[in-house]
Scaffold this motif. Structure first.
Motif, PDB file in Angstrom:
ATOM      1  N   ILE A 100      28.473  47.549  48.810  1.00  8.49           N
ATOM      2  CA  ILE A 100      27.427  47.460  47.797  1.00  8.49           C
ATOM      3  C   ILE A 100      27.865  46.425  46.774  1.00  8.49           C
ATOM      4  O   ILE A 100      29.045  46.303  46.469  1.00  8.49           O
ATOM      5  N   SER A 101      26.919  45.729  46.218  1.00 10.92           N
ATOM      6  CA  SER A 101      27.223  44.758  45.175  1.00 10.92           C
ATOM      7  C   SER A 101      27.825  45.459  43.968  1.00 10.92           C
ATOM      8  O   SER A 101      27.407  46.565  43.610  1.00 10.92           O
ATOM      9  N   ARG A 160      26.998  53.710  42.666  1.00 11.62           N
ATOM     10  CA  ARG A 160      28.165  53.468  43.535  1.00 11.62           C
ATOM     11  C   ARG A 160      28.761  54.822  43.919  1.00 11.62           C
ATOM     12  O   ARG A 160      29.728  55.298  43.318  1.00 11.62           O
ATOM     13  N   THR A 204      25.483  46.685  41.296  1.00  7.63           N
ATOM     14  CA  THR A 204      24.705  47.900  41.510  1.00  7.63           C
ATOM     15  C   THR A 204      25.302  49.044  40.706  1.00  7.63           C
ATOM     16  O   THR A 204      26.508  49.272  40.735  1.00  7.63           O
TER      17      THR A 204
END
Length: 51
Positions: A21-22, A28, A25
């Motif tokens: 995931i970035s 998480r 974001t």
């Protein structure tokens, strides 16, 4: 990422949290799991030391 996981396992890490995931974001889930475990350990360590 596989080489990093392999290196962590060779170093003796029993639990490895990973996400694809970035970092921008906010949601998480694996990071949240890891931080919750750390909080529990810290509370236990310092709770026993203070008592």
């Amino acid at each position: 990422m596989d080489l990093q996981i392999e290196a962590l396992e060779k170093a003796g890490n029993e639990k490895i949290y990973q996400e694809k995931i970035s970092s921008a974001t906010k949601n998480r889930p694996e990071l949240d799991k890891c931080l919750n475990i750390l909080k529990e350990v810290m509370n236990c360590m310092f709770g026993n030391w203070i008592d």
